[in-house]
Design a protein around this motif. Sequence first.
Motif, PDB file in Angstrom:
ATOM      1  N   PHE B 364       0.818  -1.210   0.000  1.00 53.89           N
ATOM      2  CA  PHE B 364       0.000   0.000   0.000  1.00 53.89           C
ATOM      3  C   PHE B 364       0.855   1.266   0.000  1.00 53.89           C
ATOM      4  CE2 PHE B 364      -3.487  -2.840   1.513  1.00 53.89           C
ATOM      5  CZ  PHE B 364      -4.367  -2.554   0.480  1.00 53.89           C
ATOM      6  N   SER B 365       1.981   1.257   0.695  1.00 56.66           N
ATOM      7  CA  SER B 365       2.846   2.440   0.660  1.00 56.66           C
ATOM      8  C   SER B 365       3.338   2.686  -0.753  1.00 56.66           C
ATOM      9  CB  SER B 365       4.090   2.261   1.530  1.00 56.66           C
ATOM     10  OG  SER B 365       3.752   1.893   2.809  1.00 56.66           O
ATOM     11  N   LEU B 366       3.810   1.619  -1.396  1.00 58.49           N
ATOM     12  CA  LEU B 366       4.365   1.787  -2.742  1.00 58.49           C
ATOM     13  C   LEU B 366       3.278   2.168  -3.730  1.00 58.49           C
ATOM     14  CD1 LEU B 366       7.051  -1.005  -3.105  1.00 58.49           C
ATOM     15  CD2 LEU B 366       7.248   1.342  -2.332  1.00 58.49           C
ATOM     16  N   MET B 367       2.130   1.490  -3.635  1.00 56.40           N
ATOM     17  CA  MET B 367       1.053   1.815  -4.559  1.00 56.40           C
ATOM     18  C   MET B 367       0.559   3.240  -4.334  1.00 56.40           C
ATOM     19  SD  MET B 367      -1.329  -1.542  -5.024  1.00 56.40           S
ATOM     20  CE  MET B 367      -2.800  -0.540  -5.025  1.00 56.40           C
ATOM     21  N   GLY B 368       0.369   3.594  -3.070  1.00 57.79           N
ATOM     22  CA  GLY B 368      -0.120   4.935  -2.751  1.00 57.79           C
ATOM     23  C   GLY B 368       0.836   5.996  -3.248  1.00 57.79           C
ATOM     24  N   THR B 369       2.107   5.865  -2.873  1.00 58.94           N
ATOM     25  CA  THR B 369       3.093   6.842  -3.313  1.00 58.94           C
ATOM     26  C   THR B 369       3.193   6.856  -4.830  1.00 58.94           C
ATOM     27  OG1 THR B 369       4.323   6.232  -1.340  1.00 58.94           O
ATOM     28  CG2 THR B 369       5.443   7.629  -2.934  1.00 58.94           C
ATOM     29  N   GLY B 370       3.215   5.668  -5.420  1.00 67.00           N
ATOM     30  CA  GLY B 370       3.387   5.566  -6.866  1.00 67.00           C
ATOM     31  C   GLY B 370       2.249   6.201  -7.628  1.00 67.00           C
ATOM     32  N   ILE B 371       1.023   5.866  -7.255  1.00 65.44           N
ATOM     33  CA  ILE B 371      -0.138   6.413  -7.972  1.00 65.44           C
ATOM     34  C   ILE B 371      -0.187   7.927  -7.806  1.00 65.44           C
ATOM     35  CG2 ILE B 371      -2.650   6.494  -8.020  1.00 65.44           C
ATOM     36  CD1 ILE B 371      -2.657   3.557  -7.282  1.00 65.44           C
ATOM     37  N   PHE B 372       0.028   8.363  -6.571  1.00 65.85           N
ATOM     38  CA  PHE B 372      -0.004   9.798  -6.288  1.00 65.85           C
ATOM     39  C   PHE B 372       1.041  10.531  -7.127  1.00 65.85           C
ATOM     40  CE2 PHE B 372       1.111  13.511  -3.671  1.00 65.85           C
ATOM     41  CZ  PHE B 372      -0.148  14.019  -3.404  1.00 65.85           C
ATOM     42  N   GLY B 373       2.280  10.058  -7.048  1.00 66.93           N
ATOM     43  CA  GLY B 373       3.364  10.721  -7.776  1.00 66.93           C
ATOM     44  C   GLY B 373       3.145  10.671  -9.278  1.00 66.93           C
ATOM     45  N   LEU B 374       2.701   9.519  -9.753  1.00 69.33           N
ATOM     46  CA  LEU B 374       2.512   9.338 -11.188  1.00 69.33           C
ATOM     47  C   LEU B 374       1.442  10.290 -11.728  1.00 69.33           C
ATOM     48  CD1 LEU B 374       3.380   7.474 -13.617  1.00 69.33           C
ATOM     49  CD2 LEU B 374       1.244   6.292 -13.204  1.00 69.33           C
ATOM     50  N   PHE B 375       0.276  10.299 -11.078  1.00 67.60           N
ATOM     51  CA  PHE B 375      -0.816  11.111 -11.597  1.00 67.60           C
ATOM     52  C   PHE B 375      -0.498  12.601 -11.496  1.00 67.60           C
ATOM     53  CE2 PHE B 375      -3.100   7.250 -11.737  1.00 67.60           C
ATOM     54  CZ  PHE B 375      -4.086   7.451 -12.687  1.00 67.60           C
ATOM     55  N   LEU B 376       0.029  12.978 -10.360  1.00 64.80           N
ATOM     56  CA  LEU B 376       0.326  14.393 -10.171  1.00 64.80           C
ATOM     57  C   LEU B 376       1.290  14.896 -11.238  1.00 64.80           C
ATOM     58  CD1 LEU B 376      -1.181  15.413  -7.839  1.00 64.80           C
ATOM     59  CD2 LEU B 376       0.920  15.554  -6.516  1.00 64.80           C
ATOM     60  N   SER B 377       2.332  14.124 -11.497  1.00 62.60           N
ATOM     61  CA  SER B 377       3.335  14.601 -12.443  1.00 62.60           C
ATOM     62  C   SER B 377       2.846  14.414 -13.879  1.00 62.60           C
ATOM     63  CB  SER B 377       4.650  13.874 -12.225  1.00 62.60           C
ATOM     64  OG  SER B 377       4.433  12.482 -12.251  1.00 62.60           O
ATOM     65  N   ALA B 378       2.082  13.337 -14.113  1.00 58.34           N
ATOM     66  CA  ALA B 378       1.608  13.107 -15.476  1.00 58.34           C
ATOM     67  C   ALA B 378       0.644  14.202 -15.909  1.00 58.34           C
ATOM     68  CB  ALA B 378       0.925  11.748 -15.583  1.00 58.34           C
ATOM     69  N   LEU B 454       6.258  12.549 -15.364  1.00 58.23           N
ATOM     70  CA  LEU B 454       6.634  13.746 -16.121  1.00 58.23           C
ATOM     71  C   LEU B 454       6.925  13.386 -17.569  1.00 58.23           C
ATOM     72  CD1 LEU B 454       9.028  15.671 -13.741  1.00 58.23           C
ATOM     73  CD2 LEU B 454       6.884  16.501 -14.687  1.00 58.23           C
ATOM     74  N   TYR B 455       7.603  12.259 -17.734  1.00 58.99           N
ATOM     75  CA  TYR B 455       7.980  11.855 -19.083  1.00 58.99           C
ATOM     76  C   TYR B 455       6.739  11.600 -19.938  1.00 58.99           C
ATOM     77  CZ  TYR B 455      10.103   9.301 -22.910  1.00 58.99           C
ATOM     78  OH  TYR B 455      10.488   8.897 -24.161  1.00 58.99           O
ATOM     79  N   PHE B 456       5.859  10.748 -19.447  1.00 55.06           N
ATOM     80  CA  PHE B 456       4.692  10.417 -20.261  1.00 55.06           C
ATOM     81  C   PHE B 456       3.698  11.580 -20.314  1.00 55.06           C
ATOM     82  CE2 PHE B 456       6.438   6.220 -19.545  1.00 55.06           C
ATOM     83  CZ  PHE B 456       6.382   5.714 -20.826  1.00 55.06           C
ATOM     84  N   GLY B 457       3.641  12.348 -19.251  1.00 55.32           N
ATOM     85  CA  GLY B 457       2.762  13.512 -19.251  1.00 55.32           C
ATOM     86  C   GLY B 457       3.182  14.543 -20.277  1.00 55.32           C
ATOM     87  N   PHE B 523      16.688   9.142 -12.474  1.00 54.95           N
ATOM     88  CA  PHE B 523      17.570  10.067 -13.173  1.00 54.95           C
ATOM     89  C   PHE B 523      17.371   9.949 -14.680  1.00 54.95           C
ATOM     90  CE2 PHE B 523      21.590  11.065 -15.263  1.00 54.95           C
ATOM     91  CZ  PHE B 523      21.757  12.370 -14.820  1.00 54.95           C
ATOM     92  N   ILE B 524      17.292   8.694 -15.137  1.00 54.20           N
ATOM     93  CA  ILE B 524      17.096   8.474 -16.572  1.00 54.20           C
ATOM     94  C   ILE B 524      15.806   9.139 -17.048  1.00 54.20           C
ATOM     95  CG2 ILE B 524      16.607   6.715 -18.332  1.00 54.20           C
ATOM     96  CD1 ILE B 524      18.453   4.846 -16.726  1.00 54.20           C
ATOM     97  N   PHE B 525      14.717   8.909 -16.290  1.00 57.03           N
ATOM     98  CA  PHE B 525      13.443   9.467 -16.750  1.00 57.03           C
ATOM     99  C   PHE B 525      13.372  10.975 -16.585  1.00 57.03           C
ATOM    100  CE2 PHE B 525      11.971   5.098 -16.933  1.00 57.03           C
ATOM    101  CZ  PHE B 525      11.232   5.148 -18.102  1.00 57.03           C
ATOM    102  N   PHE B 526      14.018  11.514 -15.546  1.00 60.00           N
ATOM    103  CA  PHE B 526      14.051  12.970 -15.428  1.00 60.00           C
ATOM    104  C   PHE B 526      14.788  13.572 -16.618  1.00 60.00           C
ATOM    105  CE2 PHE B 526      13.211  12.755 -10.690  1.00 60.00           C
ATOM    106  CZ  PHE B 526      12.034  13.475 -10.778  1.00 60.00           C
ATOM    107  N   THR B 527      15.898  12.938 -17.004  1.00 57.73           N
ATOM    108  CA  THR B 527      16.652  13.451 -18.143  1.00 57.73           C
ATOM    109  C   THR B 527      15.826  13.380 -19.427  1.00 57.73           C
ATOM    110  OG1 THR B 527      18.574  12.518 -17.058  1.00 57.73           O
ATOM    111  CG2 THR B 527      18.880  13.298 -19.302  1.00 57.73           C
ATOM    112  N   PHE B 533      10.403  18.017 -22.621  1.00 56.86           N
ATOM    113  CA  PHE B 533       9.868  19.361 -22.380  1.00 56.86           C
ATOM    114  C   PHE B 533      10.421  20.324 -23.425  1.00 56.86           C
ATOM    115  CE2 PHE B 533       7.617  20.277 -18.263  1.00 56.86           C
ATOM    116  CZ  PHE B 533       7.313  18.971 -17.970  1.00 56.86           C
ATOM    117  N   GLN B 534      11.720  20.187 -23.735  1.00 59.11           N
ATOM    118  CA  GLN B 534      12.304  21.082 -24.734  1.00 59.11           C
ATOM    119  C   GLN B 534      11.634  20.886 -26.087  1.00 59.11           C
ATOM    120  OE1 GLN B 534      16.193  19.924 -23.790  1.00 59.11           O
ATOM    121  NE2 GLN B 534      16.681  21.832 -22.729  1.00 59.11           N
TER     122      GLN B 534
END
Lengths: 260, 542
Positions: B364-378, B454-457, B523-527, B533-534
């Motif tokens: 639940f921690s991983l799913m919660g954090t993951g879904i939250f982070g994924l949707f917010l950034s996407a 962020l990448y897919f968003g 790091f890979i996905f942020f890059t 974005f560019q």
Amino acid sequence: MVNPDMAVAVRTSSLTKNFGEVRAIDNLSLDIEEGQVYGLLGPNGSGKSTLMKMMVGLIRPDAGEISIFGVRPYEKPIEVRRIIGYVPETPRLYDFLTAREYLEFVSDLYGLPEVDKRTRIAHFLEAFELSGREDEMLSGYSQGMRQKVAIIGALLHRPRLLIMDEPLNGLDPRSAKIVKDLLNRLSGEGVTTIFSTHILEIAQAICKRIAILYGGSLVSEGTVEDLKGKAGMQGSSLEEVFLMLTGGADVRSVVEELSR
Amino acid sequence: MRWSRVNAILLILLLSQIRGRGGLSNRWLSKPTGLILVAAIVFAASSSIAYALLGVVPEPEIAYLRALSLQLLSSVPLIVLSFVVLYGIFFVIGDNAQYASSEMVNYMPISSSEYVLASSFSTVLSYCYVVTGVLGVSLALALRFGLIGAWAVSSLLAAFCSVMGGFASEIIKSIVNRVSSTFSKRGGRAAILSRAVLIVFVLALSQVFFNPGILFRVLESIAPRIQELWFVPLVWPSIVVAEASAGDFASAAFFSAVTLLFGGALMLSAVAVRSRYWVPVPVTIRISHSGHGEPGKGSGLKTGFGSLLFTQAELAVISKDIRSLARRKEMVRFWSIPIIMMMPLFLTMGSMDRYEVYGYAGMFSLMGTGIFGLFLSAMSIGQEGKALWRIFASPIGPESYFKAKAILPLSLSLVLSLVFSGVFSLVFNFGPNAAASLLVLSTAMACISVSVGLYFGSIYPELSEKPRGSYISGTGILLSMLVLGVAGLISASPVISYIFMGVGYGLFPSLAVSLASGLIISFIFFTLSKRQFQKFFAELPA
Ligand SMILES: Nc1ncnc2c1ncn2[C@@H]1O[C@H](COP(=O)(O)OP(=O)(O)O)[C@@H](O)[C@H]1O
Ligand SMILES: [Mg+2]
């Protein structure tokens, strides 16, 4: 670098832009001098909005050149945008912000100092008769009020070049008058304003020069007198010249068709 | 009252409700017949699937279900009623409400009773596939345990209850309409906050309805004593089912009669409130300005710390996005993720052993954090919608914009990963090793999910602002979830395999490997996102 002594605000040469099969701008060459109010006229779909978007660097030309004070907007967009104020055709704002929050957001994007920001926002809200409503969410604003907020957003950072796409859309006569007076005053301060409209009286009243676009090409350019002269229609109104240049002055057949 | 008029209004309301929900713009599916057909299919499917499942459930669970089955059947009407009311409320607080215009009552020759009937039926019809789904499952139970009579009574009542739910939502809608406009005049912040709390509450509560584990526990404690609650109208239908199957038909008939009366009273009140608050007050939300006239006393972000790390423009984008998170319904719903992820575990932890608790807490921690982070950034780019021109026409470059868009979801997800691991460790009394593992894994997950989002968003932003903004295209969200799942597994696997299978060289080396791989993936996905974005900034999307 943006050259402050450059007398030409916008220069396009052989500018062309296609959207698929549609040629929105066709081999357009145009110089707009600094410090004037310049009108872009043309029927719907003649390429006015596209041309203005290219000035702001929102879309890239397919061929030809465009430069703003000597700088190509698609090469150095940030540099160009710093000195441009832009109002798009139907400006969408952030509905969840209040007018004040929106304008502060815009000021921050342009890096306005805190004090400057507050005084200028208050000043423009007052001028556009929005004082007292500035803390309401934009979702509750009427079309005309949003247009005013968008216009204020283009003015806050003291742009050298104002690009307004049909800015008087949705404004009541009183607000339209405010904008017209403002443009005149800004022109006096050396600001260049380019705006598109299809209301010929407005163009005639406040533009020093006018370009008429048709099908993405420039069909005529100059002062109102120049336009009449070039068309060989000295005694005619601007409306007649416009209609003649953009598809024939004879609209009777259309009218007859419509009233059948 | 003219039925043809009710029918006409109903059709329009249905269309706008379903369009407002997004997705189904199919004409046919927005018609009552289409909806009823869908509901029938759902009914057939849910009953047969549930019946098949009941065939493979092992004996001890079956005994448990058998003991509860009558109570389950008798609560079906109550569940249906609450569900319809819940979604009635949800609809009102949503931005969708503007698409289902209630304003037509003002300028069209429609009486309030016609409008109320049409509107209630449209609520019922548009959610009727959920009701038939519940009825289907309960039919499977009834067939398995020979309670067909009770099922028939309970389904009849459930159908009636869904209509009552429709009336109740009408009452709520009228009142909310009035209250919120009064509210908004007072103070926008209070209105926004209460709306946010309400959304989170409704989402968390609807979680209860769809989580059998929780539902059973609640039923276990309430259902045996349902007769004691005879003075609560909402449980009358349940009492009818209980009494009828116990053979007390007089009592069942009595409670049926009062249920009918109650439904009638609800309808009359709905009409009364609607005609009383006939004219909706246009909602203007005012938000008083903090620190007006005092330079420097803006939001805390802009002074102090923030200005060291970020430019003025970056801070402006960040604080705009914070407001979006707090004020938009599409964003506010994400605040319910922590509650939704924690609640089931808390409510069912009693019956688990140590390893199960570790496993579920981790999951639940991983799913919660993951879904939250994924949707917010996407959603970071997509949420600009048609107002994106404002960013593009301003002197802010892709790098700055990327920085602003990354930092907000990243810091919020990191905080959330702390909250998850902290709360779970405290509540379940974890030792330092377990707590550290949870913390490391969820922190890594926060970074991974935000970078992937962020990448897919930025590849698949959805700027079109359909009635209900999703801000990222379907393809985008599918791909990002897939990639996040794989990346999350890769990063977590050293720790998981050590704890649950004993593979590896000890806990701390495994933790280090997990953290390192998580950071490398991020790091890979942020890059990649930064580059994307560019690319995105080259031209304003049409
Ligand atoms: N994003 C776009 N995609 C496809 N075609 C476009 C797009 N933008 C403009 N066009 C087309 O380019 C032509 C010029 O449009 P526009 O510049 O908006 O004209 P105006 O502003 O003068 O009415 C029109 O034919 C229009 O359909
Ligand atoms: Mg246009």
